[in-house]
Design a protein around this motif. Structure first.
Motif, PDB file in Angstrom:
ATOM      1  N   LEU A 351     -11.529  11.945  -3.936  1.00 40.31           N
ATOM      2  CA  LEU A 351     -10.524  11.812  -2.918  1.00 40.31           C
ATOM      3  C   LEU A 351      -9.707  13.033  -2.713  1.00 40.31           C
ATOM      4  N   SER A 352      -9.399  13.565  -3.664  1.00 41.86           N
ATOM      5  CA  SER A 352      -8.120  14.573  -3.629  1.00 41.86           C
ATOM      6  C   SER A 352      -8.847  15.574  -3.395  1.00 41.86           C
ATOM      7  N   GLN A 353     -10.168  15.991  -3.655  1.00 46.42           N
ATOM      8  CA  GLN A 353     -10.830  17.331  -2.893  1.00 46.42           C
ATOM      9  C   GLN A 353     -10.923  17.227  -1.508  1.00 46.42           C
ATOM     10  N   LEU A 354     -11.512  15.861  -0.950  1.00 43.80           N
ATOM     11  CA  LEU A 354     -11.694  15.606   0.462  1.00 43.80           C
ATOM     12  C   LEU A 354     -10.594  15.955   1.185  1.00 43.80           C
ATOM     13  N   TYR A 355      -9.447  15.205   0.526  1.00 39.83           N
ATOM     14  CA  TYR A 355      -8.058  15.296   1.238  1.00 39.83           C
ATOM     15  C   TYR A 355      -7.529  16.593   1.275  1.00 39.83           C
ATOM     16  N   HIS A 356      -7.676  17.408   0.433  1.00 38.52           N
ATOM     17  CA  HIS A 356      -7.391  18.885   0.168  1.00 38.52           C
ATOM     18  C   HIS A 356      -8.126  19.651   1.231  1.00 38.52           C
ATOM     19  N   ASP A 357      -9.276  19.313   1.412  1.00 44.10           N
ATOM     20  CA  ASP A 357     -10.397  20.103   2.543  1.00 44.10           C
ATOM     21  C   ASP A 357      -9.948  19.611   4.007  1.00 44.10           C
ATOM     22  N   GLY A 358      -9.219  18.519   4.254  1.00 44.33           N
ATOM     23  CA  GLY A 358      -8.738  18.003   5.401  1.00 44.33           C
ATOM     24  C   GLY A 358      -9.700  17.149   6.013  1.00 44.33           C
ATOM     25  N   TYR A 359     -10.575  16.621   5.210  1.00 47.76           N
ATOM     26  CA  TYR A 359     -11.594  15.352   5.799  1.00 47.76           C
ATOM     27  C   TYR A 359     -10.812  13.997   5.874  1.00 47.76           C
ATOM     28  N   MET A 360      -9.360  13.925   5.385  1.00 45.64           N
ATOM     29  CA  MET A 360      -8.926  12.665   5.239  1.00 45.64           C
ATOM     30  C   MET A 360      -7.405  12.836   5.430  1.00 45.64           C
ATOM     31  N   GLU A 361      -6.865  11.898   6.183  1.00 45.76           N
ATOM     32  CA  GLU A 361      -5.252  11.765   6.107  1.00 45.76           C
ATOM     33  C   GLU A 361      -4.776  10.856   5.281  1.00 45.76           C
ATOM     34  N   ALA A 362      -3.435  11.042   5.082  1.00 46.52           N
ATOM     35  CA  ALA A 362      -2.827   9.819   4.390  1.00 46.52           C
ATOM     36  C   ALA A 362      -1.493   9.578   4.662  1.00 46.52           C
ATOM     37  N   ARG A 363      -1.155   8.390   4.414  1.00 51.57           N
ATOM     38  CA  ARG A 363       0.254   7.742   4.978  1.00 51.57           C
ATOM     39  C   ARG A 363       0.838   7.112   3.921  1.00 51.57           C
ATOM     40  N   ALA A 364       2.397   7.170   3.851  1.00 52.97           N
ATOM     41  CA  ALA A 364       3.000   6.422   2.902  1.00 52.97           C
ATOM     42  C   ALA A 364       3.591   5.427   3.220  1.00 52.97           C
ATOM     43  N   VAL A 365       3.707   4.040   3.101  1.00 44.84           N
ATOM     44  CA  VAL A 365       4.464   3.154   3.888  1.00 44.84           C
ATOM     45  C   VAL A 365       5.197   2.163   2.513  1.00 44.84           C
ATOM     46  N   GLU A 366       6.359   1.784   3.298  1.00 43.30           N
ATOM     47  CA  GLU A 366       7.531   1.103   2.489  1.00 43.30           C
ATOM     48  C   GLU A 366       7.170  -0.353   2.123  1.00 43.30           C
ATOM     49  N   GLN A 367       7.425  -0.750   1.203  1.00 43.80           N
ATOM     50  CA  GLN A 367       6.925  -2.047   0.488  1.00 43.80           C
ATOM     51  C   GLN A 367       7.596  -3.328   1.545  1.00 43.80           C
ATOM     52  N   THR A 368       8.676  -3.323   1.788  1.00 46.70           N
ATOM     53  CA  THR A 368       9.222  -4.571   2.862  1.00 46.70           C
ATOM     54  C   THR A 368       8.223  -4.601   4.253  1.00 46.70           C
ATOM     55  N   SER A 369       7.719  -3.140   4.810  1.00 48.08           N
ATOM     56  CA  SER A 369       6.971  -3.300   5.927  1.00 48.08           C
ATOM     57  C   SER A 369       5.435  -3.627   5.563  1.00 48.08           C
ATOM     58  N   VAL A 370       5.214  -3.468   4.408  1.00 45.61           N
ATOM     59  CA  VAL A 370       3.742  -3.933   3.807  1.00 45.61           C
ATOM     60  C   VAL A 370       3.764  -5.553   3.467  1.00 45.61           C
ATOM     61  N   PHE A 371       4.961  -6.010   3.249  1.00 48.16           N
ATOM     62  CA  PHE A 371       4.622  -7.495   3.048  1.00 48.16           C
ATOM     63  C   PHE A 371       4.823  -8.194   4.488  1.00 48.16           C
ATOM     64  N   ALA A 372       5.791  -7.591   5.261  1.00 52.33           N
ATOM     65  CA  ALA A 372       5.703  -8.130   6.760  1.00 52.33           C
ATOM     66  C   ALA A 372       4.393  -8.192   7.174  1.00 52.33           C
ATOM     67  N   ALA A 373       3.611  -7.069   7.086  1.00 52.81           N
ATOM     68  CA  ALA A 373       2.252  -7.028   7.595  1.00 52.81           C
ATOM     69  C   ALA A 373       1.323  -8.054   6.803  1.00 52.81           C
ATOM     70  N   ALA A 374       1.685  -8.129   5.679  1.00 54.20           N
ATOM     71  CA  ALA A 374       0.981  -9.203   4.890  1.00 54.20           C
ATOM     72  C   ALA A 374       0.965 -10.560   5.325  1.00 54.20           C
ATOM     73  N   GLU A 375       2.392 -10.978   5.427  1.00 52.66           N
ATOM     74  CA  GLU A 375       2.649 -12.294   6.071  1.00 52.66           C
ATOM     75  C   GLU A 375       2.246 -12.464   7.435  1.00 52.66           C
ATOM     76  N   GLU A 376       2.259 -11.589   8.379  1.00 52.51           N
ATOM     77  CA  GLU A 376       1.661 -11.653   9.744  1.00 52.51           C
ATOM     78  C   GLU A 376       0.185 -11.705   9.519  1.00 52.51           C
ATOM     79  N   PHE A 377      -0.343 -11.241   8.774  1.00 58.76           N
ATOM     80  CA  PHE A 377      -1.970 -11.216   8.552  1.00 58.76           C
ATOM     81  C   PHE A 377      -2.154 -12.780   8.125  1.00 58.76           C
ATOM     82  N   ALA A 378      -1.716 -13.107   6.967  1.00 57.11           N
ATOM     83  CA  ALA A 378      -2.045 -14.374   6.392  1.00 57.11           C
ATOM     84  C   ALA A 378      -1.694 -15.448   7.397  1.00 57.11           C
TER      85      ALA A 378
END
Ligand SMILES: *Cc1c(COP(=O)(O)O)cnc(C)c1O
Length: 455
Positions: A351-378
């Motif tokens: 995956l590192s090579q594919l990301y380096h070669d521009g085939y994939m994007e990456a996003r970093a998210v903060e944990q409170t927003s992750v748990f908010a999404a988890a709860e909404e999903f559940a």
């Protein structure tokens, strides 16, 4: 196609994949080879076979064979809990009031509660085939240790798990599940290994880390006759086994003529994401289709988005081969306030090579927003997601909300890697408003990078 899409698309047993797909075969820029930590030369079959089972070393070193037959015994085991459902998230779409069409592949439908069983059974099978007595491994949050214990119990292999100490103490039920399946579980760092004793001497109050537990498990495996080390993520062999996720997803979508625009997965060491995207990425690499891929990682452990693409140690004890990957440095330990898993410092070389070669994007998210999404999903889809999986939910929801603004009816596929029943302490912190977000400072990252080996 105008055919009505059911809530769950299942495959018949006869439609299940019979071969894993090796994405490396279609990569023009192959992932960089593992290096011997002393000589910095590519690891050979002979060097690696002291640590891993022979067949798994072959798979690890094979960058050219596109398909690998899944042995019948593994296919039979898969049938007990696969195919996993591909769900159309009608309820979530309605709740978000989005024109986007959302699908998720749910891997939590087995006792270990995650996708890790897909590779655990394969690794245990090859160990058994080789006539070994048992396997040693580490586990952080516990899903991998549980999956491996289940696979070893099924095949009659001994299973020794070094469990990161803070997790051992915070998740006693996880530990008991592993013991129910016959594994022996040791909190790491321990006095059982020389690397554990060394780490304890230097840091007597340490609550452990994955990198440290890996060093202990490798030492235990290589000093015991009839044992080998197995690993639940990061390695290319693991991604190969996890391709079952993507192959099933693609077969299910193909049945209804559905083509995703966007494929999203959480990334710890990269195995579920790599497995989910593999057949789709293969089409992109062969020039047959176009998809967008997004890797989602925690802002507190941002290997892709803020890491360096460099050779690094895979473990704290520096006994493992060096891998070229996006990394924060093997000494990097995410803030203690981080509750959501995905805390490994590095990332799959593929995956590192594919990301380096521009085939994939990456996003970093903060944990409170992750748990908010988890709860909404559940609350609308019913499934209580693992915090790791919820990183993917967060970005899938964000993308669906973007579609609402633009009016685009995009098709989104994301990987729902597991359930979160053993993570209720983290949910509790979230519900109590006691959860905080932590983002490493530039200085903290620089300190991690300073420990990178000179290669
Ligand atoms: C281990 C795990 C992950 C992250 O591991 P990858 O190798 O990046 O897939 C994600 N979700 C769950 C539920 C896990 O157990």
């Amino acid at each position: 196609m105008s055919q009505e899409i059911p809530y769950k698309i299942y495959l018949e047993e006869s439609e299940m994949p019979t071969r894993w797909y090796n994405l490396r075969a279609d990569m023009k820029n192959k992932p960089a080879p593992l290096l011997n930590p002393q000589t910095h030369q590519p690891m050979t079959f002979e060097e690696l076979r002291g640590v891993f089972c022979d067949e798994l070393v072959r798979q690890e070193l094979d960058d050219t064979t596109p398909f690998v037959d899944i042995p019948q015994e593994i296919r039979d085991f898969y049938k007990m809990y696969r195919p996993s459902p591909l769900v159309r998230a009608y309820c979530l779409e309605k709740k978000l009031d989005t024109p986007a069409k959302i699908y998720y592949k749910f891997e939590g439908n087995n006792t270990s509660g995650s996708h890790k069983l897909n590779s655990a059974i394969a690794q245990a099978y090859y160990a058994k085939q080789q006539g070994l007595k048992g396997v040693c491994t580490e586990t952080g949050a516990g899903q991998w240790g549980t999956a491996l214990s289940m696979a070893c119990a099924y095949l009659g292999l001994d299973c020794k798990v070094y469990m990161v100490k803070c997790s051992y103490e915070q998740k006693p039920f996880r530990r008991e599940v592993m013991r129910t399946y016959g594994a022996s579980v040791t909190p790491s760092p321990s006095m059982e290994t020389s690397v554990g004793r060394k780490i304890l001497q230097a840091h007597p109050n340490t609550t452990g880390s994955l990198g440290c537990a890996i060093s202990e498990a490798v030492e235990a495996a290589t000093t015991r006759p009839g044992y080998r080390y197995v690993l639940g993520s990061v390695l290319s062999q693991v991604m190969l086994h996890q391709s079952i996720i993507g192959l099933e997803s693609k077969a299910a979508l193909d049945k209804y003529g559905v083509k995703p625009d966007l494929i999203i997965g959480c990334a710890g060491g990269g195995s579920n994401l790599g497995g989910l995207i593999a057949p789709f990425m293969g089409e992109v690499l062969r020039g047959e289709a176009a998809y967008r891929f997004i890797a989602v990682e925690p802002a507190s452990c941002p290997s892709f988005t803020r890491g360096k693409f460099a050779y690094d140690f895979c473990d704290t004890g520096m006994v493992c081969p060096l891998a070229k990957m996006y990394t924060l440095g093997s000494g990097f330990i995410p803030s203690a306030s981080h509750a959501g898993g995905l805390r490994y410092h590095g990332m799959s070389s593929v995956l590192s090579q594919l990301y380096h070669d521009g085939y994939m994007e990456a996003r970093a998210v903060e944990q409170t927003s992750v748990f908010a999404a988890a709860e909404e999903f559940a609350r609308c889809e019913g499934i209580l997601p693992a915090p790791e999986s919820s990183h993917a939910i967060r970005v899938a929801m964000d993308e669906a909300l973007r579609c609402k603004q633009t009016g685009e009816a995009k098709t989104i596929l994301f990987g729902l890697t597991g359930t979160g029943y053993f993570d209720m302490m983290a949910y509790e912190r979230y519900h109590d408003g006691a959860m905080t977000d932590s983002v490493p400072t530039e200085e903290e990252l620089q300190a991690g990078f300073a420990g990178l080996p000179q290669v």
